[in-house]
Design a protein around this motif. Sequence first.
Motif, PDB file in Angstrom:
ATOM      1  N   THR A  86     -33.487 -52.477 -20.549  1.00 54.84           N
ATOM      2  CA  THR A  86     -32.794 -51.264 -20.111  1.00 54.84           C
ATOM      3  C   THR A  86     -31.396 -51.543 -19.579  1.00 54.84           C
ATOM      4  O   THR A  86     -30.611 -50.620 -19.414  1.00 54.84           O
ATOM      5  CB  THR A  86     -33.612 -50.560 -19.023  1.00 54.84           C
ATOM      6  OG1 THR A  86     -33.829 -51.456 -17.929  1.00 54.84           O
ATOM      7  CG2 THR A  86     -34.962 -50.103 -19.593  1.00 54.84           C
ATOM      8  N   ASP A  87     -31.098 -52.804 -19.276  1.00 56.24           N
ATOM      9  CA  ASP A  87     -29.775 -53.179 -18.765  1.00 56.24           C
ATOM     10  C   ASP A  87     -29.242 -54.360 -19.571  1.00 56.24           C
ATOM     11  O   ASP A  87     -29.991 -55.077 -20.247  1.00 56.24           O
ATOM     12  CB  ASP A  87     -29.837 -53.556 -17.290  1.00 56.24           C
ATOM     13  CG  ASP A  87     -30.202 -52.385 -16.393  1.00 56.24           C
ATOM     14  OD1 ASP A  87     -29.454 -51.386 -16.375  1.00 56.24           O
ATOM     15  OD2 ASP A  87     -31.272 -52.483 -15.746  1.00 56.24           O
ATOM     16  N   GLU A  88     -27.946 -54.552 -19.470  1.00 54.43           N
ATOM     17  CA  GLU A  88     -27.336 -55.677 -20.170  1.00 54.43           C
ATOM     18  C   GLU A  88     -27.706 -56.992 -19.491  1.00 54.43           C
ATOM     19  O   GLU A  88     -28.022 -57.037 -18.292  1.00 54.43           O
ATOM     20  CB  GLU A  88     -25.816 -55.522 -20.207  1.00 54.43           C
ATOM     21  CG  GLU A  88     -25.138 -55.694 -18.856  1.00 54.43           C
ATOM     22  CD  GLU A  88     -23.633 -55.596 -18.943  1.00 54.43           C
ATOM     23  OE1 GLU A  88     -23.134 -54.992 -19.920  1.00 54.43           O
ATOM     24  OE2 GLU A  88     -22.958 -56.124 -18.043  1.00 54.43           O
ATOM     25  N   LEU A 142     -25.796 -56.075 -24.926  1.00 54.99           N
ATOM     26  CA  LEU A 142     -25.963 -54.697 -24.479  1.00 54.99           C
ATOM     27  C   LEU A 142     -27.347 -54.188 -24.872  1.00 54.99           C
ATOM     28  O   LEU A 142     -27.966 -54.706 -25.818  1.00 54.99           O
ATOM     29  CB  LEU A 142     -24.870 -53.825 -25.092  1.00 54.99           C
ATOM     30  CG  LEU A 142     -23.424 -54.270 -24.822  1.00 54.99           C
ATOM     31  CD1 LEU A 142     -22.451 -53.311 -25.501  1.00 54.99           C
ATOM     32  CD2 LEU A 142     -23.152 -54.411 -23.345  1.00 54.99           C
ATOM     33  N   PRO A 143     -27.858 -53.178 -24.181  1.00 53.80           N
ATOM     34  CA  PRO A 143     -29.165 -52.611 -24.549  1.00 53.80           C
ATOM     35  C   PRO A 143     -29.184 -52.069 -25.974  1.00 53.80           C
ATOM     36  O   PRO A 143     -30.282 -51.920 -26.546  1.00 53.80           O
ATOM     37  CB  PRO A 143     -29.351 -51.486 -23.531  1.00 53.80           C
ATOM     38  CG  PRO A 143     -28.533 -51.901 -22.353  1.00 53.80           C
ATOM     39  CD  PRO A 143     -27.351 -52.589 -22.930  1.00 53.80           C
ATOM     40  N   THR A 144     -28.026 -51.804 -26.546  1.00 55.73           N
ATOM     41  CA  THR A 144     -27.956 -51.321 -27.926  1.00 55.73           C
ATOM     42  C   THR A 144     -28.153 -52.427 -28.947  1.00 55.73           C
ATOM     43  O   THR A 144     -28.265 -52.152 -30.148  1.00 55.73           O
ATOM     44  CB  THR A 144     -26.601 -50.653 -28.167  1.00 55.73           C
ATOM     45  OG1 THR A 144     -25.556 -51.604 -27.919  1.00 55.73           O
ATOM     46  CG2 THR A 144     -26.405 -49.452 -27.257  1.00 55.73           C
ATOM     47  N   GLY A 145     -28.163 -53.669 -28.502  1.00 56.00           N
ATOM     48  CA  GLY A 145     -28.315 -54.790 -29.426  1.00 56.00           C
ATOM     49  C   GLY A 145     -27.011 -55.403 -29.878  1.00 56.00           C
ATOM     50  O   GLY A 145     -27.010 -56.309 -30.723  1.00 56.00           O
ATOM     51  N   LEU A 146     -25.897 -54.938 -29.324  1.00 55.25           N
ATOM     52  CA  LEU A 146     -24.587 -55.491 -29.674  1.00 55.25           C
ATOM     53  C   LEU A 146     -24.189 -56.599 -28.701  1.00 55.25           C
ATOM     54  O   LEU A 146     -24.640 -56.626 -27.538  1.00 55.25           O
ATOM     55  CB  LEU A 146     -23.524 -54.388 -29.634  1.00 55.25           C
ATOM     56  CG  LEU A 146     -23.680 -53.232 -30.616  1.00 55.25           C
ATOM     57  CD1 LEU A 146     -22.628 -52.165 -30.353  1.00 55.25           C
ATOM     58  CD2 LEU A 146     -23.587 -53.736 -32.052  1.00 55.25           C
ATOM     59  N   SER A 153     -19.368 -56.902 -31.344  1.00 56.93           N
ATOM     60  CA  SER A 153     -19.812 -57.045 -32.727  1.00 56.93           C
ATOM     61  C   SER A 153     -19.787 -55.712 -33.460  1.00 56.93           C
ATOM     62  O   SER A 153     -19.814 -55.687 -34.690  1.00 56.93           O
ATOM     63  CB  SER A 153     -21.218 -57.643 -32.764  1.00 56.93           C
ATOM     64  OG  SER A 153     -22.118 -56.857 -32.010  1.00 56.93           O
ATOM     65  N   ALA A 154     -19.682 -54.574 -32.751  1.00 57.15           N
ATOM     66  CA  ALA A 154     -19.613 -53.256 -33.398  1.00 57.15           C
ATOM     67  C   ALA A 154     -18.303 -53.083 -34.157  1.00 57.15           C
ATOM     68  O   ALA A 154     -18.226 -52.268 -35.090  1.00 57.15           O
ATOM     69  CB  ALA A 154     -19.766 -52.155 -32.362  1.00 57.15           C
ATOM     70  N   MET A 155     -17.271 -53.822 -33.782  1.00 54.82           N
ATOM     71  CA  MET A 155     -15.967 -53.694 -34.435  1.00 54.82           C
ATOM     72  C   MET A 155     -16.037 -54.100 -35.906  1.00 54.82           C
ATOM     73  O   MET A 155     -15.182 -53.703 -36.699  1.00 54.82           O
ATOM     74  CB  MET A 155     -14.932 -54.568 -33.710  1.00 54.82           C
ATOM     75  CG  MET A 155     -14.718 -54.194 -32.241  1.00 54.82           C
ATOM     76  SD  MET A 155     -13.795 -55.445 -31.319  1.00 54.82           S
ATOM     77  CE  MET A 155     -12.314 -55.614 -32.285  1.00 54.82           C
ATOM     78  N   TYR A 156     -17.056 -54.865 -36.283  1.00 53.72           N
ATOM     79  CA  TYR A 156     -17.081 -55.430 -37.634  1.00 53.72           C
ATOM     80  C   TYR A 156     -18.224 -54.883 -38.482  1.00 53.72           C
ATOM     81  O   TYR A 156     -18.426 -55.309 -39.608  1.00 53.72           O
ATOM     82  CB  TYR A 156     -17.175 -56.957 -37.559  1.00 53.72           C
ATOM     83  CG  TYR A 156     -15.923 -57.535 -36.951  1.00 53.72           C
ATOM     84  CD1 TYR A 156     -14.861 -57.895 -37.756  1.00 53.72           C
ATOM     85  CD2 TYR A 156     -15.800 -57.648 -35.573  1.00 53.72           C
ATOM     86  CE1 TYR A 156     -13.691 -58.400 -37.195  1.00 53.72           C
ATOM     87  CE2 TYR A 156     -14.640 -58.139 -35.010  1.00 53.72           C
ATOM     88  CZ  TYR A 156     -13.584 -58.511 -35.820  1.00 53.72           C
ATOM     89  OH  TYR A 156     -12.427 -58.987 -35.262  1.00 53.72           O
ATOM     90  N   ILE A 157     -18.976 -53.925 -37.931  1.00 54.73           N
ATOM     91  CA  ILE A 157     -20.064 -53.341 -38.710  1.00 54.73           C
ATOM     92  C   ILE A 157     -19.506 -52.537 -39.866  1.00 54.73           C
ATOM     93  O   ILE A 157     -19.901 -52.718 -41.030  1.00 54.73           O
ATOM     94  CB  ILE A 157     -20.966 -52.468 -37.820  1.00 54.73           C
ATOM     95  CG1 ILE A 157     -21.684 -53.329 -36.785  1.00 54.73           C
ATOM     96  CG2 ILE A 157     -21.976 -51.714 -38.675  1.00 54.73           C
ATOM     97  CD1 ILE A 157     -22.546 -52.528 -35.811  1.00 54.73           C
ATOM     98  N   LEU A 194     -31.636 -59.875 -32.549  1.00 53.75           N
ATOM     99  CA  LEU A 194     -33.032 -59.770 -32.970  1.00 53.75           C
ATOM    100  C   LEU A 194     -33.905 -59.552 -31.748  1.00 53.75           C
ATOM    101  O   LEU A 194     -33.798 -60.263 -30.744  1.00 53.75           O
ATOM    102  CB  LEU A 194     -33.462 -61.049 -33.698  1.00 53.75           C
ATOM    103  CG  LEU A 194     -32.665 -61.416 -34.961  1.00 53.75           C
ATOM    104  CD1 LEU A 194     -33.141 -62.755 -35.508  1.00 53.75           C
ATOM    105  CD2 LEU A 194     -32.797 -60.326 -36.011  1.00 53.75           C
ATOM    106  N   TRP A 195     -34.821 -58.579 -31.833  1.00 51.20           N
ATOM    107  CA  TRP A 195     -35.737 -58.280 -30.753  1.00 51.20           C
ATOM    108  C   TRP A 195     -37.116 -58.891 -31.050  1.00 51.20           C
ATOM    109  O   TRP A 195     -37.445 -59.178 -32.201  1.00 51.20           O
ATOM    110  CB  TRP A 195     -35.884 -56.776 -30.558  1.00 51.20           C
ATOM    111  CG  TRP A 195     -34.589 -56.072 -30.301  1.00 51.20           C
ATOM    112  CD1 TRP A 195     -33.852 -55.367 -31.214  1.00 51.20           C
ATOM    113  CD2 TRP A 195     -33.874 -55.998 -29.074  1.00 51.20           C
ATOM    114  NE1 TRP A 195     -32.724 -54.859 -30.643  1.00 51.20           N
ATOM    115  CE2 TRP A 195     -32.699 -55.229 -29.301  1.00 51.20           C
ATOM    116  CE3 TRP A 195     -34.087 -56.503 -27.781  1.00 51.20           C
ATOM    117  CZ2 TRP A 195     -31.770 -54.955 -28.322  1.00 51.20           C
ATOM    118  CZ3 TRP A 195     -33.158 -56.232 -26.794  1.00 51.20           C
ATOM    119  CH2 TRP A 195     -32.015 -55.464 -27.058  1.00 51.20           C
TER     120      TRP A 195
END
Length: 504
Positions: A148-150, A185-189, A202-206, A224-225
């Motif tokens: 839930t948190d970074e 981040l909790p979003t996986g980034l 890492s979202a900058m390169y998706i 990876l979770w």
Amino acid sequence: KSVDTESADGQRKNWVEGVGEGRLDEDNLSLYLRFSEGAEEDVDWKADGFVDLTKHSIPARVYGSDLASVEATTSSVDEGEEGKVRLLYDLVYPDGAPREQATGVVVEALRGGGLDVGMLHDDARLAASRRRCTVEMWYKLPRAHLMTDEIVLARRSLFYEDNDDASKLCMPDEKHNTLWELAVLPTGLLELRTGAGSVATSAMYIAEGNGDNDGSDASNGLVLWEREDGGGGWNHVCLVFSSQSHSSIMESSASILMNGVVVVSSATISVNPFGSEVENQDLNRDDIEDAMEKTVLIFGIGPPIGFRMTELRVWACQRSVEDVRLMMYEYLRDAEIKKKLKVNIRRGAKKSIGGGGRRGGGLLPPPVTYKRSLVLAPPLTARSSPVKRSVSATDANNELEDVKNTDFMLSFANFGEDVVAEEAQVLTKQNNVVDPGLYSIEAKDAPGFATSEDGADEKGQTLIGAINYNNSNSASAEGSTRSRNSQENGGEEVELSKDMDEQT
């Protein structure tokens, strides 16, 4: 090795030489942690921390150790071999950690030390080779809904505390004095940010399709979770800094690799030890040196439930993508256990070979070898006037028996027929014996014994001699006796001639 560089570089004192100058990447390894202390029952890692396996041997302290444990690794990294390679263990937070509690593994990065690399260095001596840096680690995340948190994977901060307490810097929400940090981040980034306000994710390169784009989460910039069955969740991250191509000491390029895939490529970031409030142009080198006198590098701040980390590496060089992929699953050379060679040196052994005497060194003299040698007496020489005496047959026989019973006869038991025959020839010439067949010489148990051919009781005997050995290698030959039968004046009489030669 450290060097005082005050005369050459102003304030640069006691800097470690050779950092970042190695020919091979493994020669530039600045920090290496495998948490191998978990395999040693007599080591209290919670109190003493962990051992850096590199030549720098920088101590690593653990904050929040009461919440942590050390367990055999569940990652895919080579776990090593007992007795040959230090075993790989994971630092585990089974129940996570509260946000307000200090957690993480802390190592000091003093100015000019082995970990002072990657940024805020000019091109002066001892500093130019420090302008690159690579940070690697393996970490395991729980299932996505449990995070839930970074979590801050790595952070470098200025350290001003006089009491050597870094607990304030080990809290995830305390950002003061931060040079840079890398977080999940909790979003996986993944997100890289600096105290000067720079951010790269890492979202900058998706959308741009960077990386290998093989359809996996890593190629899309996502971590990876852990799966529902408890497997998976392991990630490898690699952060690369380089300021060599930048004219400003405050700027650097940063790249991020996730599981061997480039998700951030050469993003320009600004790093300022005084934060974003101070403009870069207002700083001089002395200000930077004072601010960077003492910093710390921290791993694993704010871990979630079931978080694991292992195989922490820091390099004083810029690792290539190919090299990172090649070695991310392998142990490094510094993990190999070095066997100590014990050499027993004699105290006071200072002299060279031939120094003389046992005391003072040198090699021992060769052992003395004693060789048995056989020394024979020289051949008998004829006397011009041999001494003769006449005795009766009974006295002669008794005298011969006395001689035969001595040890002289047994001492020649190993002499052969050739020696006996040669001596017989000498005696024959000396005594002018006309008929050599009168006596026959045979090699008996007592050599040198001669009897007449007709088997009469009269006997002649030749005593050849005896040789005795002692430690001085001297020999003596005693006694040479000859006899013969003769008839004189119609009666039976035995003449015995005896010559004695003593030689030493």
